[in-house]
Design a protein around this motif. Structure first.
Motif, PDB file in Angstrom:
ATOM      1  N   GLN A  65      37.500 -11.366 -32.807  1.00 43.17           N
ATOM      2  CA  GLN A  65      38.483 -10.658 -33.563  1.00 43.17           C
ATOM      3  C   GLN A  65      38.590  -9.113 -32.820  1.00 43.17           C
ATOM      4  O   GLN A  65      39.681  -8.655 -32.493  1.00 43.17           O
ATOM      5  CB  GLN A  65      38.392 -10.369 -35.066  1.00 43.17           C
ATOM      6  N   GLU A  66      37.413  -8.602 -32.645  1.00 40.05           N
ATOM      7  CA  GLU A  66      37.160  -7.421 -32.033  1.00 40.05           C
ATOM      8  C   GLU A  66      38.092  -7.289 -30.519  1.00 40.05           C
ATOM      9  O   GLU A  66      38.935  -6.400 -30.282  1.00 40.05           O
ATOM     10  CB  GLU A  66      36.028  -6.855 -31.943  1.00 40.05           C
ATOM     11  N   LEU A  67      37.653  -8.549 -29.487  1.00 39.71           N
ATOM     12  CA  LEU A  67      38.031  -8.594 -28.426  1.00 39.71           C
ATOM     13  C   LEU A  67      39.893  -8.758 -28.544  1.00 39.71           C
ATOM     14  O   LEU A  67      40.644  -8.162 -27.751  1.00 39.71           O
ATOM     15  CB  LEU A  67      37.579  -9.766 -27.772  1.00 39.71           C
ATOM     16  N   LEU A  68      40.053  -9.514 -29.135  1.00 42.99           N
ATOM     17  CA  LEU A  68      41.717 -10.037 -29.446  1.00 42.99           C
ATOM     18  C   LEU A  68      42.490  -8.848 -30.110  1.00 42.99           C
ATOM     19  O   LEU A  68      43.684  -8.303 -29.557  1.00 42.99           O
ATOM     20  CB  LEU A  68      41.751 -10.915 -30.487  1.00 42.99           C
ATOM     21  N   HIS A  69      41.954  -8.141 -30.977  1.00 45.97           N
ATOM     22  CA  HIS A  69      42.551  -6.663 -31.403  1.00 45.97           C
ATOM     23  C   HIS A  69      42.632  -5.740 -30.258  1.00 45.97           C
ATOM     24  O   HIS A  69      43.653  -5.293 -30.088  1.00 45.97           O
ATOM     25  CB  HIS A  69      41.611  -6.058 -32.663  1.00 45.97           C
ATOM     26  N   SER A  70      41.684  -5.671 -29.500  1.00 39.91           N
ATOM     27  CA  SER A  70      41.701  -4.498 -28.567  1.00 39.91           C
ATOM     28  C   SER A  70      42.478  -4.685 -27.340  1.00 39.91           C
ATOM     29  O   SER A  70      43.393  -4.133 -26.962  1.00 39.91           O
ATOM     30  CB  SER A  70      40.425  -4.219 -27.984  1.00 39.91           C
ATOM     31  N   LEU A  71      42.492  -6.128 -27.210  1.00 43.84           N
ATOM     32  CA  LEU A  71      43.617  -6.694 -26.221  1.00 43.84           C
ATOM     33  C   LEU A  71      44.956  -6.728 -26.665  1.00 43.84           C
ATOM     34  O   LEU A  71      45.953  -6.170 -25.716  1.00 43.84           O
ATOM     35  CB  LEU A  71      43.036  -8.157 -25.744  1.00 43.84           C
ATOM     36  N   ARG A  72      45.233  -7.015 -27.588  1.00 42.39           N
ATOM     37  CA  ARG A  72      46.589  -7.001 -28.348  1.00 42.39           C
ATOM     38  C   ARG A  72      47.017  -5.414 -28.254  1.00 42.39           C
ATOM     39  O   ARG A  72      48.315  -5.188 -27.958  1.00 42.39           O
ATOM     40  CB  ARG A  72      46.841  -7.453 -29.678  1.00 42.39           C
ATOM     41  N   GLU A  73      46.351  -4.516 -28.677  1.00 45.25           N
ATOM     42  CA  GLU A  73      46.613  -2.935 -28.431  1.00 45.25           C
ATOM     43  C   GLU A  73      47.079  -2.603 -26.934  1.00 45.25           C
ATOM     44  O   GLU A  73      47.909  -1.939 -26.907  1.00 45.25           O
ATOM     45  CB  GLU A  73      45.543  -2.168 -28.847  1.00 45.25           C
ATOM     46  N   ARG A  74      46.665  -3.340 -26.071  1.00 44.29           N
ATOM     47  CA  ARG A  74      46.925  -2.897 -24.446  1.00 44.29           C
ATOM     48  C   ARG A  74      48.093  -3.899 -24.134  1.00 44.29           C
ATOM     49  O   ARG A  74      49.042  -3.390 -23.432  1.00 44.29           O
ATOM     50  CB  ARG A  74      45.876  -3.270 -23.735  1.00 44.29           C
ATOM     51  N   VAL A  75      48.040  -5.025 -24.466  1.00 44.32           N
ATOM     52  CA  VAL A  75      49.047  -5.919 -24.041  1.00 44.32           C
ATOM     53  C   VAL A  75      50.466  -5.776 -24.750  1.00 44.32           C
ATOM     54  O   VAL A  75      51.720  -5.750 -24.006  1.00 44.32           O
ATOM     55  CB  VAL A  75      48.861  -7.550 -24.763  1.00 44.32           C
ATOM     56  N   LYS A  76      50.473  -5.052 -25.993  1.00 43.20           N
ATOM     57  CA  LYS A  76      51.887  -4.900 -26.587  1.00 43.20           C
ATOM     58  C   LYS A  76      52.520  -3.683 -25.666  1.00 43.20           C
ATOM     59  O   LYS A  76      54.025  -3.308 -26.053  1.00 43.20           O
ATOM     60  CB  LYS A  76      51.536  -4.257 -28.077  1.00 43.20           C
ATOM     61  N   ASN A  77      52.007  -2.699 -24.870  1.00 40.49           N
ATOM     62  CA  ASN A  77      52.652  -2.027 -24.027  1.00 40.49           C
ATOM     63  C   ASN A  77      53.337  -2.430 -22.903  1.00 40.49           C
ATOM     64  O   ASN A  77      54.033  -2.001 -22.158  1.00 40.49           O
ATOM     65  CB  ASN A  77      51.594  -1.014 -23.503  1.00 40.49           C
ATOM     66  N   ILE A  78      53.217  -3.700 -22.629  1.00 42.26           N
ATOM     67  CA  ILE A  78      53.761  -4.433 -21.439  1.00 42.26           C
ATOM     68  C   ILE A  78      55.251  -4.770 -21.741  1.00 42.26           C
ATOM     69  O   ILE A  78      55.763  -5.191 -22.585  1.00 42.26           O
ATOM     70  CB  ILE A  78      53.112  -5.628 -21.043  1.00 42.26           C
ATOM     71  N   ARG A  79      56.101  -4.097 -20.928  1.00 43.74           N
ATOM     72  CA  ARG A  79      57.621  -4.386 -21.029  1.00 43.74           C
ATOM     73  C   ARG A  79      58.041  -5.351 -19.694  1.00 43.74           C
ATOM     74  O   ARG A  79      57.563  -4.750 -18.580  1.00 43.74           O
ATOM     75  CB  ARG A  79      58.244  -3.222 -21.053  1.00 43.74           C
ATOM     76  N   LEU A  80      58.590  -6.432 -19.885  1.00 43.63           N
ATOM     77  CA  LEU A  80      58.989  -7.478 -18.583  1.00 43.63           C
ATOM     78  C   LEU A  80      59.776  -6.503 -17.646  1.00 43.63           C
ATOM     79  O   LEU A  80      59.769  -7.120 -16.500  1.00 43.63           O
ATOM     80  CB  LEU A  80      59.319  -8.754 -19.088  1.00 43.63           C
ATOM     81  N   VAL A  81      61.042  -5.906 -18.227  1.00 45.06           N
ATOM     82  CA  VAL A  81      61.877  -5.254 -17.264  1.00 45.06           C
ATOM     83  C   VAL A  81      61.168  -4.154 -16.457  1.00 45.06           C
ATOM     84  O   VAL A  81      61.297  -4.406 -15.342  1.00 45.06           O
ATOM     85  CB  VAL A  81      62.828  -4.430 -17.943  1.00 45.06           C
ATOM     86  N   ASP A  82      60.192  -3.619 -17.199  1.00 42.35           N
ATOM     87  CA  ASP A  82      59.558  -2.314 -16.229  1.00 42.35           C
ATOM     88  C   ASP A  82      58.310  -3.331 -15.288  1.00 42.35           C
ATOM     89  O   ASP A  82      58.481  -2.868 -14.095  1.00 42.35           O
ATOM     90  CB  ASP A  82      58.663  -1.618 -16.994  1.00 42.35           C
ATOM     91  N   ALA A  83      58.066  -4.282 -15.806  1.00 41.20           N
ATOM     92  CA  ALA A  83      56.938  -5.098 -14.912  1.00 41.20           C
ATOM     93  C   ALA A  83      57.701  -5.580 -13.681  1.00 41.20           C
ATOM     94  O   ALA A  83      57.184  -5.649 -12.568  1.00 41.20           O
ATOM     95  CB  ALA A  83      56.126  -5.971 -15.648  1.00 41.20           C
ATOM     96  N   THR A  84      58.876  -6.177 -13.903  1.00 43.53           N
ATOM     97  CA  THR A  84      59.784  -6.616 -12.895  1.00 43.53           C
ATOM     98  C   THR A  84      60.185  -5.783 -11.830  1.00 43.53           C
ATOM     99  O   THR A  84      60.091  -6.228 -10.658  1.00 43.53           O
ATOM    100  CB  THR A  84      61.007  -7.384 -13.451  1.00 43.53           C
ATOM    101  N   HIS A  85      60.576  -4.659 -12.428  1.00 42.12           N
ATOM    102  CA  HIS A  85      60.868  -3.566 -11.300  1.00 42.12           C
ATOM    103  C   HIS A  85      59.630  -3.172 -10.328  1.00 42.12           C
ATOM    104  O   HIS A  85      60.136  -2.910  -9.071  1.00 42.12           O
ATOM    105  CB  HIS A  85      61.470  -2.261 -11.980  1.00 42.12           C
ATOM    106  N   ALA A  86      58.538  -3.058 -11.129  1.00 40.25           N
ATOM    107  CA  ALA A  86      57.263  -2.810 -10.388  1.00 40.25           C
ATOM    108  C   ALA A  86      56.967  -3.763  -9.291  1.00 40.25           C
ATOM    109  O   ALA A  86      56.815  -3.565  -8.119  1.00 40.25           O
ATOM    110  CB  ALA A  86      55.972  -2.695 -11.215  1.00 40.25           C
ATOM    111  N   ILE A  87      57.176  -5.181  -9.870  1.00 45.90           N
ATOM    112  CA  ILE A  87      56.743  -6.103  -8.922  1.00 45.90           C
ATOM    113  C   ILE A  87      57.988  -6.120  -7.658  1.00 45.90           C
ATOM    114  O   ILE A  87      57.414  -6.277  -6.478  1.00 45.90           O
ATOM    115  CB  ILE A  87      57.006  -7.544  -9.719  1.00 45.90           C
ATOM    116  N   GLN A  88      59.152  -5.905  -7.992  1.00 50.08           N
ATOM    117  CA  GLN A  88      60.008  -5.881  -6.746  1.00 50.08           C
ATOM    118  C   GLN A  88      59.795  -4.806  -5.772  1.00 50.08           C
ATOM    119  O   GLN A  88      60.178  -4.794  -4.546  1.00 50.08           O
ATOM    120  CB  GLN A  88      61.589  -5.605  -7.489  1.00 50.08           C
TER     121      GLN A  88
END
Length: 197
Positions: free
Chosen positions: A63-86
């Protein structure tokens, strides 16, 4: 943090570390409270002040690992990530996710490995999948094919998790966080380019 709270935190951390160490050594099924107390350098009474059994320790870690991971994953935006990839650039929120996994590498390696818990692996995959779905809804809410979306989320989240497991389980932790993030992006870019032919 008060002295009492710090001591409680340190004792619980010692117990969690002991569980991971014991899973690596003998497998979860053979872990005992006596063994955990011995490795954590505490007595069994102290163990029971914090946890009821080894399953409670495992649940707390997950639960501790999943909670901390969720706090970081929620900041990911696919549009921004796609622009970064391109643009061939690193996407900082994703780098932070990988950085956290590297900081907790021993826990993730054991829990995602053969001796680990399939429920934890599913929890991590679902966490990635939920964030991908949230992003897709924002991007294409009006033309969303939910059946396709479900499989797309499963595909991407399994791929991301697979790369992370490869990195951890096969001892590739010498690869920098940035290098692993770039490998993820190169894989996604490669697939995107391959399908566009």
């Amino acid at each position: 943090m008060s002295v009492h709270k710090r001591m409680n935190f340190e004792t619980k951390q010692a117990i969690k570390n002991a569980l991971i160490s014991q899973i690596e050594e003998v497998g979860f099924e053979r872990v005992t409270v006596k063994g955990l107390a011995l490795v954590a350098n505490i007595n069994r009474g102290t163990f029971y002040l914090h946890y009821t059994d080894k399953f409670a320790v495992m649940e707390d870690i997950q639960q501790e690992l999943l909670h901390s991971l969720r706090e970081r994953v929620k900041n990911i935006r696919l549009v921004d990530a796609t622009h970064a990839i391109q643009a061939g650039q690193l996407y900082q929120p994703f780098v932070e996710v990988i950085q956290y996994i590297k900081e907790q590498a021993t826990f993730f390696r054991v829990l995602l490995g053969e001796q680990g818990n399939p429920a934890f692996s599913m929890g991590v995959r679902n966490l990635f999948s939920e964030q991908i779905l949230r992003n897709l809804i924002v991007i294409q809410a009006d033309k969303l094919d939910m059946e396709f979306c479900k499989y797309l989320c499963a595909f991407i989240s399994s791929a991301v998790l697979g790369v992370i497991q490869e990195w951890l389980v096969n001892g590739d932790e010498h690869l920098s966080v940035e290098k692993l993030a770039m490998i993820h992006f190169r894989l996604l870019k490669f697939l995107g380019e391959m399908w566009s032919y």
